[in-house]
Design a protein around this motif. Structure first.
Motif, short mmCIF file in Angstrom:
data_model
loop_
_atom_site.label_atom_id
_atom_site.label_comp_id
_atom_site.label_asym_id
_atom_site.label_seq_id
_atom_site.Cartn_x
_atom_site.Cartn_y
_atom_site.Cartn_z
N ILE A 138 -4.32 7.04 1.92
CA ILE A 138 -3.88 5.66 1.71
C ILE A 138 -4.33 5.24 0.32
CG2 ILE A 138 -4.06 3.28 2.49
CD1 ILE A 138 -4.70 4.41 5.29
N LEU A 139 -3.37 4.79 -0.48
CA LEU A 139 -3.63 4.39 -1.86
C LEU A 139 -3.38 2.90 -2.01
CD1 LEU A 139 -1.60 7.30 -3.47
CD2 LEU A 139 -4.07 7.22 -3.15
N SER A 140 -4.25 2.23 -2.77
CA SER A 140 -4.07 0.80 -3.01
C SER A 140 -3.05 0.59 -4.12
CB SER A 140 -5.40 0.16 -3.39
OG SER A 140 -5.88 0.72 -4.59
N ASP A 141 -2.68 -0.64 -4.34
CA ASP A 141 -1.68 -1.00 -5.35
C ASP A 141 -2.40 -1.41 -6.63
OD1 ASP A 141 0.49 -1.81 -6.78
OD2 ASP A 141 1.19 -3.28 -5.32
N PRO A 142 -2.48 -0.53 -7.64
CA PRO A 142 -3.22 -0.87 -8.86
C PRO A 142 -2.51 -1.88 -9.76
CG PRO A 142 -2.18 1.26 -9.11
CD PRO A 142 -1.92 0.81 -7.70
N HIS A 143 -1.19 -1.96 -9.68
CA HIS A 143 -0.40 -2.85 -10.52
C HIS A 143 0.73 -3.45 -9.69
CE1 HIS A 143 -2.53 -1.12 -13.92
NE2 HIS A 143 -2.19 0.08 -13.48
N PRO A 144 0.50 -4.61 -9.04
CA PRO A 144 1.52 -5.18 -8.15
C PRO A 144 2.88 -5.44 -8.79
CG PRO A 144 -0.59 -6.25 -7.81
CD PRO A 144 -0.74 -5.37 -9.01
N SER A 145 2.94 -5.57 -10.10
CA SER A 145 4.24 -5.84 -10.73
C SER A 145 5.03 -4.57 -11.02
CB SER A 145 4.03 -6.61 -12.04
OG SER A 145 3.26 -5.84 -12.94
N ILE B 260 7.08 -2.43 7.09
CA ILE B 260 6.12 -3.53 7.23
C ILE B 260 5.14 -3.18 8.35
CG2 ILE B 260 5.82 -6.01 7.61
CD1 ILE B 260 7.48 -5.14 5.08
N LYS B 261 3.85 -3.11 7.99
CA LYS B 261 2.78 -2.82 8.94
C LYS B 261 1.62 -3.75 8.65
CE LYS B 261 3.69 2.14 9.38
NZ LYS B 261 3.13 3.48 9.16
N SER C 237 0.87 -1.18 0.00
CA SER C 237 0.00 0.00 0.00
C SER C 237 0.90 1.23 0.00
CB SER C 237 -0.97 0.01 1.18
OG SER C 237 -0.30 0.21 2.39
N PHE C 238 0.31 2.35 -0.37
CA PHE C 238 1.08 3.58 -0.53
C PHE C 238 0.37 4.70 0.22
CE2 PHE C 238 1.74 0.77 -4.05
CZ PHE C 238 3.11 0.77 -4.20
N THR C 239 1.13 5.54 0.90
CA THR C 239 0.54 6.64 1.65
C THR C 239 1.26 7.94 1.32
OG1 THR C 239 2.04 6.37 3.53
CG2 THR C 239 -0.02 5.11 3.60
N PHE C 240 0.55 9.04 1.52
CA PHE C 240 1.19 10.34 1.50
C PHE C 240 0.33 11.31 2.28
CE2 PHE C 240 -1.68 11.03 -2.00
CZ PHE C 240 -1.92 12.39 -2.04
N LYS C 241 0.98 12.33 2.80
CA LYS C 241 0.31 13.32 3.63
C LYS C 241 -0.14 14.49 2.75
CE LYS C 241 0.63 15.56 8.05
NZ LYS C 241 1.40 15.75 9.27
N LYS C 242 -1.42 14.79 2.81
CA LYS C 242 -2.00 15.92 2.07
C LYS C 242 -2.66 16.83 3.10
CE LYS C 242 -4.90 17.15 -1.77
NZ LYS C 242 -5.57 16.68 -2.98
N GLY C 243 -2.02 17.96 3.37
CA GLY C 243 -2.52 18.83 4.44
C GLY C 243 -2.32 18.14 5.77
N ALA D 259 3.52 -4.24 2.97
CA ALA D 259 4.67 -3.39 2.72
C ALA D 259 4.12 -2.00 2.40
CB ALA D 259 5.48 -3.92 1.56
N VAL D 260 4.36 -1.05 3.30
CA VAL D 260 3.80 0.29 3.16
C VAL D 260 4.90 1.25 2.70
CG1 VAL D 260 2.60 2.19 4.31
CG2 VAL D 260 2.09 -0.17 4.95
N TYR D 261 4.67 1.86 1.55
CA TYR D 261 5.58 2.86 0.99
C TYR D 261 4.98 4.23 1.24
CZ TYR D 261 7.86 -0.89 -1.62
OH TYR D 261 8.53 -2.03 -1.96
N GLU D 262 5.83 5.20 1.54
CA GLU D 262 5.34 6.57 1.75
C GLU D 262 5.90 7.47 0.66
OE1 GLU D 262 5.06 10.07 5.13
OE2 GLU D 262 6.11 8.22 5.60
#
Length: 73
Positions: free
Chosen positions: A22-29, A56-57, A11-17, A61-64
């Protein structure tokens, strides 16, 4: 019995304000950089972001994605 290897979900995260998106993984490869580019159509601030992680959470596998827009110093 054969050994089965399963990939870890990402999964992917980023801070907006003040909010953490939290963003899902649209293309795992795809690479995390390619995923960031994919989501930059929806979130333009990701065009200048960088990828950090993974951390790892809860068996993911969480990417920021970290951006410097709107920060001082």
């Amino acid at each position: 019995m054969p050994l089965v290897v399963n990939g870890m979900e990402r999964s992917f995260t980023f801070k907006k304000g003040n909010e953490m998106i939290i963003l899902s993984d649209p293309h795992p490869s795809d690479t995390p950089e390619a995923i960031m580019s994919y989501y930059s159509n929806l979130y333009p601030e990701l065009t200048t972001a960088s990828v950090h992680g993974p951390e790892i959470k809860e068996d993911k596998a969480v990417y920021e994605f970290k951006t410097t827009i709107g920060t001082k110093g």
